[in-house]
Design a protein around this motif. Sequence first.
Motif, PDB file in Angstrom:
ATOM      1  N   ASP A 134       0.862  -1.183   0.000  1.00 19.86           N
ATOM      2  CA  ASP A 134       0.000   0.000   0.000  1.00 19.86           C
ATOM      3  C   ASP A 134       0.900   1.235   0.000  1.00 19.86           C
ATOM      4  OD1 ASP A 134      -2.303   1.489   0.004  1.00 19.86           O
ATOM      5  OD2 ASP A 134      -2.662   1.316   2.166  1.00 19.86           O
ATOM      6  N   LEU A 135       0.396   2.339  -0.543  1.00 22.43           N
ATOM      7  CA  LEU A 135       1.101   3.609  -0.451  1.00 22.43           C
ATOM      8  C   LEU A 135       0.139   4.743  -0.681  1.00 22.43           C
ATOM      9  CD1 LEU A 135       3.368   4.359  -3.578  1.00 22.43           C
ATOM     10  CD2 LEU A 135       1.337   2.926  -3.640  1.00 22.43           C
ATOM     11  N   ASP A 136       0.503   5.917  -0.141  1.00 26.20           N
ATOM     12  CA  ASP A 136      -0.249   7.139  -0.372  1.00 26.20           C
ATOM     13  C   ASP A 136       0.754   8.293  -0.366  1.00 26.20           C
ATOM     14  OD1 ASP A 136       0.327   7.694   2.311  1.00 26.20           O
ATOM     15  OD2 ASP A 136      -1.652   7.064   3.018  1.00 26.20           O
ATOM     16  N   VAL A 137       0.260   9.518  -0.264  1.00 21.49           N
ATOM     17  CA  VAL A 137       1.165  10.664  -0.369  1.00 21.49           C
ATOM     18  C   VAL A 137       2.125  10.759   0.804  1.00 21.49           C
ATOM     19  CG1 VAL A 137      -0.409  11.988  -1.797  1.00 21.49           C
ATOM     20  CG2 VAL A 137      -0.560  12.177   0.697  1.00 21.49           C
ATOM     21  N   SER A 138       1.826  10.099   1.926  1.00 18.29           N
ATOM     22  CA  SER A 138       2.664  10.235   3.116  1.00 18.29           C
ATOM     23  C   SER A 138       3.700   9.129   3.255  1.00 18.29           C
ATOM     24  CB  SER A 138       1.789  10.267   4.377  1.00 18.29           C
ATOM     25  OG  SER A 138       1.087   9.042   4.538  1.00 18.29           O
ATOM     26  N   GLY A 139       3.497   8.010   2.568  1.00 14.21           N
ATOM     27  CA  GLY A 139       4.446   6.921   2.720  1.00 14.21           C
ATOM     28  C   GLY A 139       3.919   5.628   2.125  1.00 14.21           C
ATOM     29  N   PHE A 140       4.493   4.523   2.577  1.00 11.66           N
ATOM     30  CA  PHE A 140       4.124   3.231   2.006  1.00 11.66           C
ATOM     31  C   PHE A 140       4.238   2.149   3.071  1.00 11.66           C
ATOM     32  CE2 PHE A 140       8.538   4.181   1.297  1.00 11.66           C
ATOM     33  CZ  PHE A 140       9.241   3.009   1.469  1.00 11.66           C
ATOM     34  N   VAL A 141       3.628   1.003   2.770  1.00 11.47           N
ATOM     35  CA  VAL A 141       3.563  -0.118   3.705  1.00 11.47           C
ATOM     36  C   VAL A 141       4.197  -1.338   3.044  1.00 11.47           C
ATOM     37  CG1 VAL A 141       2.062  -1.609   5.094  1.00 11.47           C
ATOM     38  CG2 VAL A 141       1.431   0.798   4.706  1.00 11.47           C
ATOM     39  N   VAL A 142       5.053  -2.027   3.790  1.00 15.77           N
ATOM     40  CA  VAL A 142       5.765  -3.195   3.280  1.00 15.77           C
ATOM     41  C   VAL A 142       5.342  -4.428   4.070  1.00 15.77           C
ATOM     42  CG1 VAL A 142       8.031  -4.243   2.884  1.00 15.77           C
ATOM     43  CG2 VAL A 142       7.725  -1.766   2.625  1.00 15.77           C
ATOM     44  N   ARG A 143       5.002  -5.486   3.339  1.00 12.18           N
ATOM     45  CA  ARG A 143       4.744  -6.774   3.984  1.00 12.18           C
ATOM     46  C   ARG A 143       6.061  -7.534   4.091  1.00 12.18           C
ATOM     47  NH1 ARG A 143       0.643  -9.684   5.526  1.00 12.18           N
ATOM     48  NH2 ARG A 143      -0.850  -8.232   4.556  1.00 12.18           N
ATOM     49  N   VAL A 144       6.356  -8.010   5.288  1.00 11.26           N
ATOM     50  CA  VAL A 144       7.639  -8.643   5.580  1.00 11.26           C
ATOM     51  C   VAL A 144       7.750  -9.989   4.878  1.00 11.26           C
ATOM     52  CG1 VAL A 144       9.122  -9.540   7.417  1.00 11.26           C
ATOM     53  CG2 VAL A 144       7.721  -7.492   7.823  1.00 11.26           C
ATOM     54  N   GLU A 145       8.868 -10.190   4.186  1.00 13.69           N
ATOM     55  CA  GLU A 145       9.209 -11.499   3.632  1.00 13.69           C
ATOM     56  C   GLU A 145      10.436 -12.093   4.331  1.00 13.69           C
ATOM     57  OE1 GLU A 145       9.698 -11.032  -0.574  1.00 13.69           O
ATOM     58  OE2 GLU A 145       7.592 -10.504  -0.910  1.00 13.69           O
ATOM     59  N   GLN A 146      11.378 -11.228   4.709  1.00 11.42           N
ATOM     60  CA  GLN A 146      12.587 -11.667   5.408  1.00 11.42           C
ATOM     61  C   GLN A 146      12.919 -10.641   6.485  1.00 11.42           C
ATOM     62  OE1 GLN A 146      15.503 -11.824   2.260  1.00 11.42           O
ATOM     63  NE2 GLN A 146      15.108 -13.980   1.861  1.00 11.42           N
ATOM     64  N   SER A 147      13.214 -11.130   7.682  1.00 11.27           N
ATOM     65  CA  SER A 147      13.621 -10.264   8.781  1.00 11.27           C
ATOM     66  C   SER A 147      14.764 -10.947   9.513  1.00 11.27           C
ATOM     67  CB  SER A 147      12.435 -10.023   9.733  1.00 11.27           C
ATOM     68  OG  SER A 147      12.852  -9.311  10.877  1.00 11.27           O
ATOM     69  N   PHE A 148      15.875 -10.230   9.679  1.00  8.89           N
ATOM     70  CA  PHE A 148      17.017 -10.845  10.352  1.00  8.89           C
ATOM     71  C   PHE A 148      17.973  -9.770  10.845  1.00  8.89           C
ATOM     72  CE2 PHE A 148      17.636 -10.635   5.826  1.00  8.89           C
ATOM     73  CZ  PHE A 148      18.964 -10.309   5.604  1.00  8.89           C
ATOM     74  N   GLY A 149      18.725 -10.111  11.856  1.00 10.04           N
ATOM     75  CA  GLY A 149      19.727  -9.217  12.403  1.00 10.04           C
ATOM     76  C   GLY A 149      21.109  -9.568  11.894  1.00 10.04           C
ATOM     77  N   ASN A 150      22.041  -8.635  12.081  1.00  9.80           N
ATOM     78  CA  ASN A 150      23.444  -8.852  11.738  1.00  9.80           C
ATOM     79  C   ASN A 150      24.309  -8.428  12.911  1.00  9.80           C
ATOM     80  OD1 ASN A 150      22.931  -7.818   8.331  1.00  9.80           O
ATOM     81  ND2 ASN A 150      23.303  -9.878   9.052  1.00  9.80           N
ATOM     82  N   CYS A 151      25.482  -9.006  13.000  1.00  8.80           N
ATOM     83  CA  CYS A 151      26.413  -8.637  14.057  1.00  8.80           C
ATOM     84  C   CYS A 151      27.025  -7.264  13.753  1.00  8.80           C
ATOM     85  CB  CYS A 151      27.498  -9.686  14.206  1.00  8.80           C
ATOM     86  SG  CYS A 151      28.615  -9.774  12.800  1.00  8.80           S
ATOM     87  N   PRO A 152      27.619  -6.613  14.756  1.00  7.21           N
ATOM     88  CA  PRO A 152      28.138  -5.245  14.578  1.00  7.21           C
ATOM     89  C   PRO A 152      29.596  -5.172  14.166  1.00  7.21           C
ATOM     90  CG  PRO A 152      28.226  -5.830  16.887  1.00  7.21           C
ATOM     91  CD  PRO A 152      27.621  -7.022  16.174  1.00  7.21           C
ATOM     92  N   GLN A 153      30.202  -6.276  13.714  1.00 14.55           N
ATOM     93  CA  GLN A 153      31.651  -6.373  13.737  1.00 14.55           C
ATOM     94  C   GLN A 153      32.408  -5.351  12.882  1.00 14.55           C
ATOM     95  OE1 GLN A 153      32.875 -10.292  12.485  1.00 14.55           O
ATOM     96  NE2 GLN A 153      31.213 -10.479  11.026  1.00 14.55           N
ATOM     97  N   TYR A 154      31.852  -4.850  11.786  1.00 17.93           N
ATOM     98  CA  TYR A 154      32.596  -3.892  10.957  1.00 17.93           C
ATOM     99  C   TYR A 154      31.967  -2.498  10.974  1.00 17.93           C
ATOM    100  CZ  TYR A 154      34.635  -8.250   9.353  1.00 17.93           C
ATOM    101  OH  TYR A 154      35.253  -9.484   9.312  1.00 17.93           O
ATOM    102  N   ILE A 155      31.083  -2.239  11.929  1.00 20.84           N
ATOM    103  CA  ILE A 155      30.418  -0.940  12.030  1.00 20.84           C
ATOM    104  C   ILE A 155      31.257   0.000  12.900  1.00 20.84           C
ATOM    105  CG2 ILE A 155      28.354   0.281  12.806  1.00 20.84           C
ATOM    106  CD1 ILE A 155      26.759  -2.274  12.312  1.00 20.84           C
ATOM    107  N   GLN A 156      31.498   1.215  12.397  1.00 25.66           N
ATOM    108  CA  GLN A 156      32.168   2.237  13.206  1.00 25.66           C
ATOM    109  C   GLN A 156      31.096   2.943  14.049  1.00 25.66           C
ATOM    110  OE1 GLN A 156      34.727   1.068  12.042  1.00 25.66           O
ATOM    111  NE2 GLN A 156      34.334   0.917   9.865  1.00 25.66           N
ATOM    112  N   ARG A 157      31.390   3.074  15.329  1.00 26.92           N
ATOM    113  CA  ARG A 157      30.422   3.740  16.215  1.00 26.92           C
ATOM    114  C   ARG A 157      30.517   5.249  16.041  1.00 26.92           C
ATOM    115  NH1 ARG A 157      29.217   5.880  21.127  1.00 26.92           N
ATOM    116  NH2 ARG A 157      31.376   6.247  21.722  1.00 26.92           N
ATOM    117  N   ARG A 158      29.384   5.880  15.835  1.00 21.59           N
ATOM    118  CA  ARG A 158      29.311   7.340  15.725  1.00 21.59           C
ATOM    119  C   ARG A 158      28.154   7.834  16.576  1.00 21.59           C
ATOM    120  NH1 ARG A 158      31.526   6.490  10.456  1.00 21.59           N
ATOM    121  NH2 ARG A 158      32.950   8.193   9.882  1.00 21.59           N
ATOM    122  N   ASP A 159      28.423   8.789  17.449  1.00 21.35           N
ATOM    123  CA  ASP A 159      27.358   9.402  18.229  1.00 21.35           C
ATOM    124  C   ASP A 159      26.607  10.417  17.384  1.00 21.35           C
ATOM    125  OD1 ASP A 159      27.789   8.000  20.592  1.00 21.35           O
ATOM    126  OD2 ASP A 159      29.314   9.415  21.291  1.00 21.35           O
TER     127      ASP A 159
END
Length: 302
Positions: free
Chosen positions: A112-137
């Motif tokens: 679905d979508l309209d002028v304000s945004g859109f809606v996504v039906r989930v097909e895949q959901s998963f997390g990843n480890c943080p190992q190569y992410i630089q931390r930035r405040d």
Amino acid sequence: MHATRLGLAETIDPVGRHNIRHFMPDQHRLFFAQLPFALLGVLDRAGNPWATVLSGRPGFLASPDPMLLCINAFPPDCDPAVEGIYVGARLALLGIELPTRRRNRMNGGVVDLDVSGFVVRVEQSFGNCPQYIQRRDYGGFQPPRFPRAEPLDLDDEWALDLLRRTDTAFVASSTPPRDAQPGGGVDVSHRGGVPGFIHIAEDGTLEIPDYRGNRYFNTLGNLMAYPRAAFAVPDFTTGDLLQLTGSAAIIWDAPRVASVPRAERLWRLQPSRMIRLRDALPVQLRPPEFSPLLLADSDAGR
């Protein structure tokens, strides 16, 4: 065939079955709701991948139930990624929280979508480890901004300088368009390294190391099936975003692999279009605290 070429035919399928869900767990639903921005991956009408930033005040991403994610934002009209958002389109979202180095991914289809945004039906959901992410405040939120897209020559000096000094990038890839098989569609993921980890060849081809990671191989599997990719590289100094798209190839054996710590292989991206999206980032970001893994590699190489 892809898993066999990667040498992991016995492990990829069990890992995916255990960790990739067809719904968003409550932890991920709460995580997306607290973000001021996320990365979006799409295909344009010509089948080119693009990666871009979606932003808003925390809460602009909301999950009313585990099967849906509502996005109260669009890319600006000047962003080529806007072509990839329509009912029936498959796309990808990466939620990343740089101050905590957390990231979660969601791939699905627009329902679905309209002028304000859109809606996504989930097909895949998963997390990843943080190992190569630089931390930035985070610093403060930027005042309301109106991103502007500037097409760039492939030898643009700002773009080449940013690629040489960046420590953070995002890659979008896809299975072939109109591939309706389960597990197909678009994906967007994070790439991190010490400045210089992206090598620029004399002909302008980008060479990116593929580090040992979560063993999902979403990007590599997509590149084998559909050898096109997109890069989005934030300029944390100006708040601008470099977007590029082009053809891709995996380099299984190359002399440079042995010289790049943790790299298992390389892949190359030959840009065909480059764009500078000015004022794309909604928050100010402070200088990085590098990933402990990358610091360890740097210390070992001294």
